[in-house]
Each structure stands twice: as structure tokens, then as C-alpha cells.
Design an enzyme around this catalytic site. Sequence first.
Site, PDB file in Angstrom:
ATOM      1  N   SER A 147       0.833  -1.197   0.000  1.00 53.50           N
ATOM      2  CA  SER A 147       0.000   0.000   0.000  1.00 53.50           C
ATOM      3  C   SER A 147       0.877   1.261   0.000  1.00 53.50           C
ATOM      4  O   SER A 147       1.685   1.449  -0.906  1.00 53.50           O
ATOM      5  CB  SER A 147      -0.952  -0.043   1.197  1.00 53.50           C
ATOM      6  OG  SER A 147      -1.959   0.923   1.070  1.00 53.50           O
ATOM      7  N   GLU A 241     -10.095  -3.627  -6.180  1.00 49.14           N
ATOM      8  CA  GLU A 241      -9.706  -2.571  -5.243  1.00 49.14           C
ATOM      9  C   GLU A 241      -9.550  -1.234  -5.958  1.00 49.14           C
ATOM     10  O   GLU A 241      -9.273  -1.176  -7.156  1.00 49.14           O
ATOM     11  CB  GLU A 241      -8.448  -2.953  -4.467  1.00 49.14           C
ATOM     12  CG  GLU A 241      -7.195  -3.181  -5.266  1.00 49.14           C
ATOM     13  CD  GLU A 241      -6.025  -3.528  -4.349  1.00 49.14           C
ATOM     14  OE1 GLU A 241      -5.854  -2.848  -3.329  1.00 49.14           O
ATOM     15  OE2 GLU A 241      -5.289  -4.472  -4.672  1.00 49.14           O
ATOM     16  N   HIS A 271      -7.919  -5.238  -0.059  1.00 50.58           N
ATOM     17  CA  HIS A 271      -6.633  -4.554  -0.182  1.00 50.58           C
ATOM     18  C   HIS A 271      -5.613  -5.184   0.782  1.00 50.58           C
ATOM     19  O   HIS A 271      -5.879  -5.348   1.971  1.00 50.58           O
ATOM     20  CB  HIS A 271      -6.859  -3.080   0.164  1.00 50.58           C
ATOM     21  CG  HIS A 271      -5.663  -2.212   0.141  1.00 50.58           C
ATOM     22  ND1 HIS A 271      -4.978  -1.904  -1.008  1.00 50.58           N
ATOM     23  CD2 HIS A 271      -5.033  -1.540   1.144  1.00 50.58           C
ATOM     24  CE1 HIS A 271      -3.981  -1.087  -0.720  1.00 50.58           C
ATOM     25  NE2 HIS A 271      -3.981  -0.857   0.577  1.00 50.58           N
TER      26      HIS A 271
END
Length: 311
Positions: A147, A241, A271
Site C-alpha cells: 500500500s 480494489e 486490499h
Amino acid sequence: MHSFSQRFATLIARLVQKPLLALVRSPAIMRRLFTLNAIIGVRTPKGLTLTPLRLGGRTCTLCNMGQRHDHGTLLYIHGGAFVIGNLRGYRHLVAALGQRAGMRAVFLNYRRAPEHPFPAALDDAEAAWRALVADPDTGPLSLAGDSAGGNIALALLHRIIAKGLPLPAAVAVLSPVTDLRLLNESLAANRRHDPLVSTRWGARGVAAYLNGADPEQPEASPILGDFTGAPPVLIHADTTEVLFDDARLMADRLRCQGVDVTLACQTGLPHVWHMSVGRTPEADASVAEVADFLAAHATKAPALDSRPPTL
């Protein structure tokens, strides 16, 4: 069809975690909730030892499951929209990667926004990288992140190339944020489909991190960078996502620059589903894939030059 344990984890993400991410604006409260979620939902693996390290003046932790380190060292950079995330919530994932890959797994506790905006986290990553390069016990050195940590990992790779520092043997990024301009179509197209990430939450995190800095620079938006000469890169993402285009378009960018890149996609998983390692077979399989990728390229890597250049 996903496993029952994965379907349950996805349901919790959609019904509990996503609404909290959208509604809670205070970074301090979100950090407490992240830690509480880790305490409740993440079991510490048996045999895990945590050893504090100082790398380039930065706080790090060695996460070890008693494995041999035949394949060198992995520097892992955690996610959390640049604002949250800590060792308590990530040690199981970092340890699992290190154990499967046969690597010394190092968790970087970088400075977070909004207290420390861009480029503080990236500076911390570079400082840790230089310290590892200078350590004769490091062995082949690999890089991974998820991320926002995937953003920092790719920005670090860009900086490594630009400054002529020793390259990692390979890089793996999980559901990475690669474009802080926030213009990609999947941000809107997958807004309702994404089981976990609230776009409001993501936008707040990006704004806190940038703090007015220009997102149209490669160290903020790696998708705009030049990665010519980069090592092999593995990107994991889910097609549902909101950050799917960040992963897909980043892979296209790297491929056009001659980088050996693999984009591995799932459908219908949250995610960074890898966080459920040890709890769902989907996460276990994906973590094993990442670890095997890193280990395979570490075995081919030349020895690091332990003398980082003076710049």
C-alpha cells in the site's frame, strides 16, 4: 470460490473496517484502532523473536522465526495511508515472508504523517537502505512493501537508481499506491466494490503525507519515474480494489522501461489480503508466492558492494 475464512475476513473488512476508515478522521484514534485490531485479530506466530535495530539512525526490528538467512536480508516497508501502521500489526506478515524466503526480515518503523510529511518516510527508508548496504552481514538485499509502503518502496528504488546506490536483488509491492495525483479511473469505478479501502480515507492520508508537496514528482508518485536498469519487480493487486489502476499502470510503466515485471492479480479479495497470513489459505498462498519470488532472485544476485558511494 474463496475459502470460508477468507470470506469471513472480507466481510469484516467491508462491514467494520471500511466504515471506520471513512468516518474516523483523527490519526491518533486510527492508530489506536489499528493496534486494537492487531491485538484482537492477529496471533503472534510461535517462535517469533523481535530484535530492535538502529539502521542509519532509524528504528527497525528484526522479525525472526528461527530460519536460516541463506538468501540475505529483506527490508519491509509497511502500509497505512502514510499515517498508521506499526510493528504490532505487521510482525506476523514480515516474519512469514522472512521465514519462507530464508531471509533476515527487517521491519522499518518510519516516521509517519501528518507529524512528519513527505519526504520523511522516504528519507528514513534511504537511511536504512544505506546502513544495510554497509553491513557485511546483510547478504543479498531485497525490498518489499504494501500500500503506502509500496509507494515508499518504489520511490526508494527510484532514488537508489538515481543516486547509483547498490540495487536490491528484487522488489515486491502489494497493492501499492503509485500515483498520488489521485486521477486513476479505478478510484471511482471500484469505490463500491473495494471491500476495505475508503477513498475518503485514502485522500486524507495522501493529503497529510504530501502537506502541499507536488505529487507530480517521482519520489511522491513513482509511476512518473524512470526505472531503467531496475531489478525484477513483482506487483500483487486485486482487480476490485480502488488502487487496481495504480498497480496495473505501474506495471505497464516498468515494462515499457525494460524492467522484468510480473503483475499477479486476484479478484474479490481485500486490499493487502496478505495481512491475513496464517488465517486464510489465500493469504498464505500469496505470501508464499512473494517470498519464493524474492528468494529465487536473491540466489542470482551478485554480492553487495559494502562501500556506499559518497554523494
